[in-house]
Design an enzyme around this catalytic site. Sequence first.
Site, PDB file in Angstrom:
ATOM      1  N   HIS A   1     -11.069  -0.915  -0.344  1.00  0.00           N
ATOM      2  CA  HIS A   1     -10.781  -2.304   0.007  1.00  0.00           C
ATOM      3  C   HIS A   1      -9.360  -2.663  -0.393  1.00  0.00           C
ATOM      4  O   HIS A   1      -8.952  -2.442  -1.534  1.00  0.00           O
ATOM      5  CB  HIS A   1     -11.783  -3.228  -0.703  1.00  0.00           C
TER       6      HIS A   1
ATOM      7  N   ASP B   1     -10.007  -6.531   6.392  1.00  0.00           N
ATOM      8  CA  ASP B   1     -10.165  -7.319   5.171  1.00  0.00           C
ATOM      9  C   ASP B   1     -10.413  -8.789   5.500  1.00  0.00           C
ATOM     10  O   ASP B   1      -9.663  -9.400   6.263  1.00  0.00           O
ATOM     11  CB  ASP B   1      -8.912  -7.171   4.308  1.00  0.00           C
TER      12      ASP B   1
ATOM     13  N   TYR C   1       8.827  -2.071   6.810  1.00  0.00           N
ATOM     14  CA  TYR C   1       9.125  -0.746   6.245  1.00  0.00           C
ATOM     15  C   TYR C   1       8.725  -0.670   4.775  1.00  0.00           C
ATOM     16  O   TYR C   1       8.147   0.326   4.333  1.00  0.00           O
ATOM     17  CB  TYR C   1      10.617  -0.412   6.384  1.00  0.00           C
TER      18      TYR C   1
END
Length: 145
Positions: free
Chosen positions: A22, A66, A116
Amino acid sequence: MLKGIPEILSPELLKVLCEMGHGDNIVISDGNFPAESMGKNAIVIRCDGHGVPELLDAILQLFPLDTYVENPVRLMQVVPGDHVETPIWETYCQMIQKYDPRGQNTIGYIERFAFYEEAKKAYAIIATGEKALYANIMLQKGVVV
């Protein structure tokens, strides 16, 4: 071989999806994304010859997004001054709606260099041969209920 598993998901990729916990992130990157340099601290899985949409669709069949964060799906923003169309984002939205009732509300946008930096912390990066520009997508794993 297993039943019910999309054929595009290799044993290596299935293992990674299963290992993730998770809150872990996975990046499905387009062909221009510097997957190897961004993924120095991650697992990099090569899926050259495949595009992001077919991998995203297969992954979302198994991967819960999530529910404890506002945007468990993140896309790299188009750099100001880049006049690029991103029709692939609509494809992503349609796929997400199939698997998560929040649909488009799961999607957030991150400035290129911030994307990034987040990618460097990802559990894994899937390097595809996707030719669409700004096709990188980051998924944050939720819990299986």
